[in-house]
Design a protein around this motif. Structure first.
Motif, PDB file in Angstrom:
ATOM      1  N   THR A 188       0.813  -1.220   0.000  1.00  0.00           N
ATOM      2  CA  THR A 188       0.000   0.000   0.000  1.00  0.00           C
ATOM      3  C   THR A 188       0.845   1.269   0.000  1.00  0.00           C
ATOM      4  OG1 THR A 188      -1.746  -1.179   1.207  1.00  0.00           O
ATOM      5  CG2 THR A 188      -1.824   1.239   1.226  1.00  0.00           C
ATOM      6  N   PHE A 189       1.886   1.312   0.817  1.00  0.00           N
ATOM      7  CA  PHE A 189       2.601   2.563   1.063  1.00  0.00           C
ATOM      8  C   PHE A 189       3.952   2.684   0.349  1.00  0.00           C
ATOM      9  CE2 PHE A 189      -0.191   2.179   4.786  1.00  0.00           C
ATOM     10  CZ  PHE A 189      -0.779   3.438   4.803  1.00  0.00           C
ATOM     11  N   TRP A 190       4.601   1.589   0.051  1.00  0.00           N
ATOM     12  CA  TRP A 190       5.987   1.649  -0.424  1.00  0.00           C
ATOM     13  C   TRP A 190       6.054   1.927  -1.925  1.00  0.00           C
ATOM     14  CZ3 TRP A 190      10.702   2.573   0.775  1.00  0.00           C
ATOM     15  CH2 TRP A 190      11.773   2.125  -0.015  1.00  0.00           C
ATOM     16  N   SER A 191       6.999   2.791  -2.301  1.00  0.00           N
ATOM     17  CA  SER A 191       7.314   3.015  -3.708  1.00  0.00           C
ATOM     18  C   SER A 191       8.779   2.676  -3.927  1.00  0.00           C
ATOM     19  CB  SER A 191       7.057   4.472  -4.115  1.00  0.00           C
ATOM     20  OG  SER A 191       7.592   4.729  -5.400  1.00  0.00           O
ATOM     21  N   LYS A 192       9.022   1.628  -4.671  1.00  0.00           N
ATOM     22  CA  LYS A 192      10.399   1.240  -4.950  1.00  0.00           C
ATOM     23  C   LYS A 192      11.104   2.296  -5.782  1.00  0.00           C
ATOM     24  CE  LYS A 192      13.152  -2.593  -6.789  1.00  0.00           C
ATOM     25  NZ  LYS A 192      13.113  -3.929  -7.428  1.00  0.00           N
ATOM     26  N   ASP A 193      10.376   2.905  -6.702  1.00  0.00           N
ATOM     27  CA  ASP A 193      10.971   3.921  -7.570  1.00  0.00           C
ATOM     28  C   ASP A 193      11.386   5.165  -6.786  1.00  0.00           C
ATOM     29  OD1 ASP A 193      10.587   2.271  -9.747  1.00  0.00           O
ATOM     30  OD2 ASP A 193       8.654   3.165 -10.270  1.00  0.00           O
ATOM     31  N   LEU A 194      10.529   5.598  -5.880  1.00  0.00           N
ATOM     32  CA  LEU A 194      10.828   6.798  -5.092  1.00  0.00           C
ATOM     33  C   LEU A 194      11.743   6.506  -3.914  1.00  0.00           C
ATOM     34  CD1 LEU A 194       7.296   8.491  -5.058  1.00  0.00           C
ATOM     35  CD2 LEU A 194       9.286   9.143  -6.428  1.00  0.00           C
ATOM     36  N   GLY A 195      11.626   5.316  -3.365  1.00  0.00           N
ATOM     37  CA  GLY A 195      12.483   4.932  -2.248  1.00  0.00           C
ATOM     38  C   GLY A 195      11.982   5.398  -0.895  1.00  0.00           C
ATOM     39  N   TYR A 196      10.674   5.642  -0.795  1.00  0.00           N
ATOM     40  CA  TYR A 196      10.113   5.991   0.509  1.00  0.00           C
ATOM     41  C   TYR A 196       8.622   5.671   0.531  1.00  0.00           C
ATOM     42  CZ  TYR A 196       8.781  10.442  -1.807  1.00  0.00           C
ATOM     43  OH  TYR A 196       8.269  11.395  -2.647  1.00  0.00           O
ATOM     44  N   LEU A 197       7.995   5.906   1.690  1.00  0.00           N
ATOM     45  CA  LEU A 197       6.598   5.539   1.900  1.00  0.00           C
ATOM     46  C   LEU A 197       5.657   6.692   1.579  1.00  0.00           C
ATOM     47  CD1 LEU A 197       6.963   3.763   5.377  1.00  0.00           C
ATOM     48  CD2 LEU A 197       6.698   2.627   3.166  1.00  0.00           C
ATOM     49  N   ALA A 198       4.467   6.351   1.112  1.00  0.00           N
ATOM     50  CA  ALA A 198       3.416   7.354   0.933  1.00  0.00           C
ATOM     51  C   ALA A 198       2.994   7.888   2.291  1.00  0.00           C
ATOM     52  CB  ALA A 198       2.221   6.744   0.211  1.00  0.00           C
ATOM     53  N   ASP A 199       2.583   9.146   2.316  1.00  0.00           N
ATOM     54  CA  ASP A 199       2.135   9.750   3.573  1.00  0.00           C
ATOM     55  C   ASP A 199       0.745   9.246   3.950  1.00  0.00           C
ATOM     56  OD1 ASP A 199       2.627  11.707   5.720  1.00  0.00           O
ATOM     57  OD2 ASP A 199       0.863  12.689   4.864  1.00  0.00           O
TER      58      ASP A 199
ATOM     59  N   LEU B 242      15.060   6.874   6.965  1.00  0.00           N
ATOM     60  CA  LEU B 242      15.870   7.732   7.822  1.00  0.00           C
ATOM     61  C   LEU B 242      16.852   8.560   6.995  1.00  0.00           C
ATOM     62  CD1 LEU B 242      16.444   5.241  10.758  1.00  0.00           C
ATOM     63  CD2 LEU B 242      15.176   7.387  10.880  1.00  0.00           C
ATOM     64  N   LYS B 243      17.371   7.981   5.915  1.00  0.00           N
ATOM     65  CA  LYS B 243      18.268   8.727   5.036  1.00  0.00           C
ATOM     66  C   LYS B 243      17.526   9.909   4.418  1.00  0.00           C
ATOM     67  CE  LYS B 243      21.423   8.025   1.102  1.00  0.00           C
ATOM     68  NZ  LYS B 243      20.843   8.978   0.157  1.00  0.00           N
ATOM     69  N   ARG B 244      16.327   9.650   3.937  1.00  0.00           N
ATOM     70  CA  ARG B 244      15.519  10.719   3.348  1.00  0.00           C
ATOM     71  C   ARG B 244      15.187  11.779   4.406  1.00  0.00           C
ATOM     72  NH1 ARG B 244      13.718  11.808  -2.015  1.00  0.00           N
ATOM     73  NH2 ARG B 244      13.829   9.551  -2.279  1.00  0.00           N
ATOM     74  N   THR B 245      14.869  11.352   5.613  1.00  0.00           N
ATOM     75  CA  THR B 245      14.565  12.280   6.707  1.00  0.00           C
ATOM     76  C   THR B 245      15.756  13.175   6.993  1.00  0.00           C
ATOM     77  OG1 THR B 245      13.000  10.725   7.712  1.00  0.00           O
ATOM     78  CG2 THR B 245      13.905  12.442   9.136  1.00  0.00           C
ATOM     79  N   CYS B 246      16.939  12.588   7.081  1.00  0.00           N
ATOM     80  CA  CYS B 246      18.141  13.368   7.377  1.00  0.00           C
ATOM     81  C   CYS B 246      18.473  14.340   6.251  1.00  0.00           C
ATOM     82  CB  CYS B 246      19.324  12.432   7.630  1.00  0.00           C
ATOM     83  SG  CYS B 246      19.209  11.492   9.173  1.00  0.00           S
ATOM     84  N   GLU B 247      18.221  13.937   5.023  1.00  0.00           N
ATOM     85  CA  GLU B 247      18.575  14.775   3.874  1.00  0.00           C
ATOM     86  C   GLU B 247      17.617  15.939   3.672  1.00  0.00           C
ATOM     87  OE1 GLU B 247      20.674  11.331   1.052  1.00  0.00           O
ATOM     88  OE2 GLU B 247      18.595  11.945   0.710  1.00  0.00           O
ATOM     89  N   GLU B 248      16.320  15.737   3.934  1.00  0.00           N
ATOM     90  CA  GLU B 248      15.335  16.746   3.552  1.00  0.00           C
ATOM     91  C   GLU B 248      14.547  17.353   4.718  1.00  0.00           C
ATOM     92  OE1 GLU B 248      12.935  15.897   0.085  1.00  0.00           O
ATOM     93  OE2 GLU B 248      14.283  14.281  -0.513  1.00  0.00           O
ATOM     94  N   LEU B 249      14.490  16.657   5.847  1.00  0.00           N
ATOM     95  CA  LEU B 249      13.611  17.117   6.924  1.00  0.00           C
ATOM     96  C   LEU B 249      14.342  17.514   8.200  1.00  0.00           C
ATOM     97  CD1 LEU B 249      10.752  14.451   6.568  1.00  0.00           C
ATOM     98  CD2 LEU B 249      10.894  16.725   5.512  1.00  0.00           C
ATOM     99  N   LEU B 250      15.467  16.914   8.464  1.00  0.00           N
ATOM    100  CA  LEU B 250      16.170  17.162   9.725  1.00  0.00           C
ATOM    101  C   LEU B 250      16.827  18.538   9.731  1.00  0.00           C
ATOM    102  CD1 LEU B 250      17.265  16.081  12.471  1.00  0.00           C
ATOM    103  CD2 LEU B 250      19.258  15.236  11.177  1.00  0.00           C
ATOM    104  N   THR B 251      16.630  19.282  10.842  1.00  0.00           N
ATOM    105  CA  THR B 251      17.338  20.538  11.085  1.00  0.00           C
ATOM    106  C   THR B 251      17.976  20.456  12.459  1.00  0.00           C
ATOM    107  OG1 THR B 251      15.662  21.842  12.270  1.00  0.00           O
ATOM    108  CG2 THR B 251      15.424  21.673   9.865  1.00  0.00           C
TER     109      THR B 251
END
Length: 651
Positions: free
Chosen positions: A478-489, A524-533
């Motif tokens: 339902t949530f995973w996109s292999k192409d995008l590499g992250y989960l749907a919100d 977590l990689k995506r979180t660190c790259e785009e969301l973490l401050t």
């Protein structure tokens, strides 16, 4: 040198002091808050703010401020600061300020003419009472404090104006005066440690201006009632003034002050500030113990309570307090849901995640107390009620679908923590199957199965194991996109929302997670790259066209940014769990670096505490509530978990 201090150069600058606020609270729910120089810039500022039992325990500003004058050797010095309509400041008492420290209790040092004196104030921990202490440091021939109480007697969310309904009378008490402007309110008694003279001269001070309310797009002017003038002579260089809802023996004022000052946790370090801030959110009133979500305007929120509980209690070794608060929340359950806001008939059950965060808190409680069997015996029936409600359907469209996922919401509803609504419509419409809700659901069921096995409850395991067996596969599909590499919100039917938000990080953080180790790493990689401050986690990637990096403007403008890029410290709670679970020892220096970035917050915005939010863009300006329970809790939780892992590695 004190950990928290400000000098004359900053204190005389109102533009500086207006951006820094002080908060002091009692465990009864009474609190006092203002800006650093004592200038009230919000309707929520007040010297004596007290829950009113006859008004559903809502907090009301009884005494907004004092208009203070010190008279030394027959010379008058007006030391207060008030702002009137048009930005007029009168008087400008901040010009006398020399120094401020707050390691123990707030202490102001003034110089008037050639005389130096200090002013300190504190709230009693277990009573609705504030005490102010004045100390003259130099020799003098005569000295007195004259003050006019500026009364409001109104709800913290409202403003008051000159009216004929107000009771303008007074009640003499020993070394003081009592006032009660309206029926059903608790009176206010102002008493001194020395004899007073009182001159009754009732008058309304009109058009007091609250600059911050105007900046936020609200009405920002009110009239405050001043009943008269109180004058007290300073004997032996000290004078104590107390404001309470009951009169006391004036001989006890100094004793109460000295005893209370010894009980306070010193704000002498970053972590002491966090612990002291944590204590201020715990309120015991009306037979209940609860968490105030944020000062100065939030009350008890169900979601915030369970997210904040681990950091405010378990991280500080207070597991019994954690249990007490959970038990009091359970008493207000309805249809498997906890009240999001309000109590009794006014409670709103519009939170799909509060019950699921309850499971997470209980999970940590069971871990802390090592009492899985006991937890199941005591809380098993409650947990089953919640699970059954979600499984069979409950309020606000919350239900389990045939494929095992949890669905929640409907037109105009915002049931997750991203709950801002503008013009009747959610800013972040997430009706459907939300990623963090379903991950929390899976964790809750697996946790219950774990407890049931320990307690040998074969009936529960036989019923629920088949229902959750295929969940990870359905979740991934339902949530995973292999192409995008992250989960749907979130997913609603055929629609899948793939905005980069932190909710997928929550899914990666849980002990029982429906995603693989590799997917957790990618999230977590995506979180660190785009969301973490350095001050928390953004609510939306800056690469998204809908991203808003600054939180400002009127309510509609602020709500439009609230979950569209604004940064939230509380998200460091699940981030900590995810990082430690996936990267273990390697995560520790990363987390410690984030933690110490908040050291600078202790002298900004809400002094010695942590704000609700910051801008998503640098320099991450703090905003929202000056002191937020789950923000403080997240940092205490981070510290606790890091220390646990350091100890494990060492042993």
């Amino acid at each position: 040198m004190s950990y928290i201090e400000f000098d004359k150069n900053t204190l005389v600058n109102l533009n500086f002091t207006k951006t820094r606020e002080i908060l002091r609270c009692s465990r009864t729910g009474t609190f006092s808050t203002t800006t650093l120089a004592g200038l009230n810039t919000r309707k929520y500022h007040g010297l004596f703010i007290v829950p009113q039992d006859k008004f559903n325990h809502e907090r009301h500003v009884l005494v907004s401020n004092l208009n203070e004058t010190i008279v030394v050797n027959d010379m008058d010095f007006h030391i207060s600061v008030h702002q009137y309509k048009g930005g007029a400041i009168n008087p400008k008492g901040n010009k006398y300020l020399q120094h401020f420290t707050a390691d123990n209790i707030p202490l102001y040092q003034y110089r008037v003419g050639k005389f130096n004196f200090t002013k300190e104030f504190l709230l009693l921990n277990d009573a609705d009472r504030v005490i102010i202490k004045y100390t003259i440091l130099d020799d003098y021939e005569s000295a007195a404090i004259q003050f006019e109480p500026m009364l409001a007697f109104r709800n913290i969310h409202a403003l008051t104006h000159c009216n004929d309904a107000a009771n303008t009378g007074y009640q003499p008490v020993e070394k003081g005066v009592g006032f009660c402007m309206y029926r059903d309110y608790t009176p206010v008694y102002i008493q001194c440690s020395e004899e007073i003279t009182y001159q009754h001269n009732p008058v309304w001070h009109k058009d007091i201006e609250y600059e911050e309310e105007l900046n936020r797009g609200y009405e920002g002017h009110e009239d405050l009632f001043v009943p008269g003038h109180i004058t007290a002579q300073v004997a032996n260089k000290e004078l104590y003034i107390t404001i309470g809802t009951e009169p006391i023996d004036p001989k006890e004022i100094a004793k109460l002050y000295k005893a209370e000052s010894k009980r306070h946790t010193a704000r002498s370090s970053f972590f002491n500030c966090l612990q002291n801030a944590a204590e201020q959110f715990i309120v015991q009133r009306g037979g209940k113990t609860e968490i105030i979500a944020g000062y100065p305007w939030f009350g008890r929120w169900g979601r915030d309570t369970f997210i904040a509980l681990p950091g405010l209690t378990l991280a500080l070794g207070r597991h019994q307090l954690c249990k007490q608060i959970m038990d009091d929340m359970i008493a207000d359950m309805r249809d498997g849901l906890f009240p999001n806001i309000g109590e009794g008939n006014e409670a709103a059950y519009n939170s799909v995640d509060a019950p699921l965060w309850f499971f997470r808190t209980l999970q940590l409680y069971a871990e802390k107390t090592r009492s899985k069997r006991k937890v199941w015996e005591e809380y098993g029936p409650v947990m089953r009620r919640i699970l059954d409600a979600y499984r069979h359907g409950t309020l606000n469209g919350i239900r389990r679908l045939d494929n095992g996922l949890i669905y929640a919401g409907g037109p105009g509803l915002a049931l997750t923590w991203m709950d801002a609504i503008v013009n009747g419509q959610p800013v972040t419409p997430r009706t459907g199957c939300q990623v963090e809700i379903n991950a929390l659901w899976y964790n809750a069921v697996k946790f219950c199965l774990d407890l049931a096995r320990v307690a040998k409850d074969t009936e529960f395991t036989a019923e629920w194991e088949p229902l959750i067996q295929d969940f990870p596969a359905v979740f991934k599909e339902t949530f995973w996109s292999k192409d995008l590499g992250y989960l749907a919100d979130y997913v609603d039917g055929d629609y899948k929302n793939f905005q980069v938000r932190p909710n997928m990080m929550i899914a990666a953080s849980l002990p029982y997670t429906p995603v693989s180790e590799k997917i957790r790493q990618l999230i977590l990689k995506r979180t660190c790259e785009e969301l973490l401050t350095e001050k928390g986690i953004r609510t939306l990637s800056p690469d998204d066209p809908a991203y808003k990096g600054h939180y400002h403007g009127n309510q509609a403008e602020r709500d439009a940014a609230y979950h569209q890029g604004t940064c939230w410290p509380w998200l460091l709670y699940p981030f900590t769990d995810g990082m430690l679970a996936v990267y273990q020892e390697q995560a520790i220096p990363v987390l410690k670096k984030i933690l110490y970035h908040f050291d600078s917050c202790m002298t900004q915005y809400g002094i010695s505490t942590v704000a609700e939010i910051t801008d998503g863009d640098p320099p991450y300006k703090p905003n929202g509530c000056i002191s937020q329970a789950w923000s403080v809790a997240a940092l205490l939780y981070l510290k606790w978990r890091v220390e646990q892992n350091e100890l494990r590695i060492k042993n």
